[in-house]
Design an enzyme around this catalytic site. Structure first.
Site, PDB file in Angstrom:
ATOM      1  N   LYS A  53     -50.595  27.851 -11.202  1.00  0.00           N
ATOM      2  CA  LYS A  53     -50.007  26.563 -10.807  1.00  0.00           C
ATOM      3  C   LYS A  53     -48.712  26.337 -11.592  1.00  0.00           C
ATOM      4  O   LYS A  53     -47.681  25.967 -11.028  1.00  0.00           O
ATOM      5  CB  LYS A  53     -51.002  25.422 -11.061  1.00  0.00           C
ATOM      6  CG  LYS A  53     -52.128  25.375 -10.028  1.00  0.00           C
ATOM      7  CD  LYS A  53     -53.276  24.457 -10.418  1.00  0.00           C
ATOM      8  CE  LYS A  53     -54.429  24.602  -9.429  1.00  0.00           C
ATOM      9  NZ  LYS A  53     -55.666  23.930  -9.796  1.00  0.00           N
ATOM     10  N   GLN A  97     -58.508  20.308 -14.252  1.00  0.00           N
ATOM     11  CA  GLN A  97     -59.063  21.513 -13.622  1.00  0.00           C
ATOM     12  C   GLN A  97     -60.589  21.473 -13.640  1.00  0.00           C
ATOM     13  O   GLN A  97     -61.206  21.208 -14.669  1.00  0.00           O
ATOM     14  CB  GLN A  97     -58.538  22.768 -14.350  1.00  0.00           C
ATOM     15  CG  GLN A  97     -58.954  24.073 -13.718  1.00  0.00           C
ATOM     16  CD  GLN A  97     -58.400  24.285 -12.299  1.00  0.00           C
ATOM     17  OE1 GLN A  97     -57.294  23.876 -11.976  1.00  0.00           O
ATOM     18  NE2 GLN A  97     -59.182  24.901 -11.440  1.00  0.00           N
ATOM     19  N   ASP A 120     -54.355  15.737  -6.904  1.00  0.00           N
ATOM     20  CA  ASP A 120     -55.492  16.489  -6.353  1.00  0.00           C
ATOM     21  C   ASP A 120     -56.152  15.715  -5.206  1.00  0.00           C
ATOM     22  O   ASP A 120     -56.943  16.284  -4.448  1.00  0.00           O
ATOM     23  CB  ASP A 120     -56.554  16.701  -7.449  1.00  0.00           C
ATOM     24  CG  ASP A 120     -56.595  18.134  -7.961  1.00  0.00           C
ATOM     25  OD1 ASP A 120     -56.265  19.051  -7.185  1.00  0.00           O
ATOM     26  OD2 ASP A 120     -56.976  18.325  -9.131  1.00  0.00           O
TER      27      ASP A 120
END
Ligand code: GUN
Length: 300
Positions: A53, A97, A120
């Site tokens: 990422k 994460q 997200d």
């Protein structure tokens, strides 16, 4: 039937090309889209994802800061960090994460991320907006699946889409996207999960299969209808005798669907690259909203 492999790379490159102008425009007014990625513990797959990422952000001249916290980190230390990032004007996106170490409550942590920086799309406010048909941040993987269907002109409206897996990250938002009357959507959607008694009875009827169960190679050629389009969201590590000691496989037994399916996304190289692209897109969108709000504030 010649089964077409639907690769993610051309789709993501197309989106990156569209994002470059938007990023340059933000930079011209002194705003560099910036992600804060929080990585807790030492899960090897999570480390790879976060590194990939960050690389993608740097490649497009955006910023990505990684906050690495030990596996024993307390919930309050994580919430303090998130609070600080929520009020930092230079940060436009915050990502925690997953999966988190077992002692942490993922709901408490994900709910503490400001919905305005929730790139997200996991915050209940953003999931609620999606379900209402008025989304702002759409979860990255399902959004990536939609972009693949769009790029390869796969007909969705009126089709029967079968989603295998009901996770908050993929299955549930995927249902909201495919069932509603969005640009790509308006499908009849069945969602199968571990409680489904006869999975094959559903997959065999599907015009589109979204495999997102996290079970290696579970969708086999004898479970599908001729001409189905399959999107494989699975990323599973299977131990083998290679130098690395493992190989990555999807939720679809790709070899066995060849010649039956009309198309299938490969693993790796299908949906995987799309997730990162969508994260970048959401972060740019967030930075643009920040710019608008700043201009509105200055004008008042
Ligand atoms: N773990 C697996 N997929 C994802 C994702 O899309 N976002 C985050 N934050 N963690 C994940």
């Amino acid at each position: 039937m010649n089964t077409v492999l639907l690769k993610g790379k051309p789709v993501s490159e197309n989106i990156y090309n569209n994002l470059i102008n938007r990023i340059n425009s933000l930079k011209s007014v002194g705003i560099t889209p910036q992600l804060a990625a929080i990585l807790i513990g030492d899960d090897p797959a999570s480390q790879v994802y976060v590194r990939n990422k960050s690389r993608a952000f740097e490649k497009l001249n955006c910023k990505s800061q990684v906050f690495k916290l030990g596996v024993e980190s307390s919930e309050s230390a994580i919430l303090d960090l998130i609070n600080n990032l929520n009020s930092d004007d230079n940060i436009h996106g915050i990502l925690v994460q997953l999966p988190l170490p077992k002692h942490l409550n993922s709901k408490t942590i994900l709910h503490s991320v400001s919905p305005n920086k929730d790139v997200d799309g996991f915050h209940p406010s953003n999931l609620g907006l999606l379900l209402e048909g008025n989304p702002f941040f759409i979860p990255c993987t399902p959004q990536g699946v939609i972009e693949i269907l769009k790029y390869y002109n796969i007909e969705v409206s009126g089709m029967h889409a079968v989603i295998v897996g009901r996770s908050n990250i993929v299955g549930k938002p995927m249902f909201a996207l495919l069932a509603q009357k969005f640009e790509i959507g308006n499908a009849t959607v069945t969602i199968c999960h571990t409680g489904t008694k006869d999975l094959e009875a559903y997959t065999i009827q599907a015009d589109i299969i979204i495999a997102a169960a996290g079970v290696p190679e579970m969708i086999k050629g004898n479970m599908i209808k001729k001409g189905v389009n399959i999107v494989d969201v699975g990323i599973n590590r299977l131990d083998d005798n290679s130098e690395k000691g493992y190989k990555i496989v999807g939720d679809v037994d790709t070899d066995s669907v060849m010649g039956i399916a009309k198309s299938v996304t490969p693993v790796p190289g299908g949906v995987g690259p799309m997730t990162i692209t969508m994260l970048l897109k959401n972060t740019v969108k967030s930075a643009e909203k920040f710019r608008q709000l700043t201009i509105a504030r200055l004008n008042n």
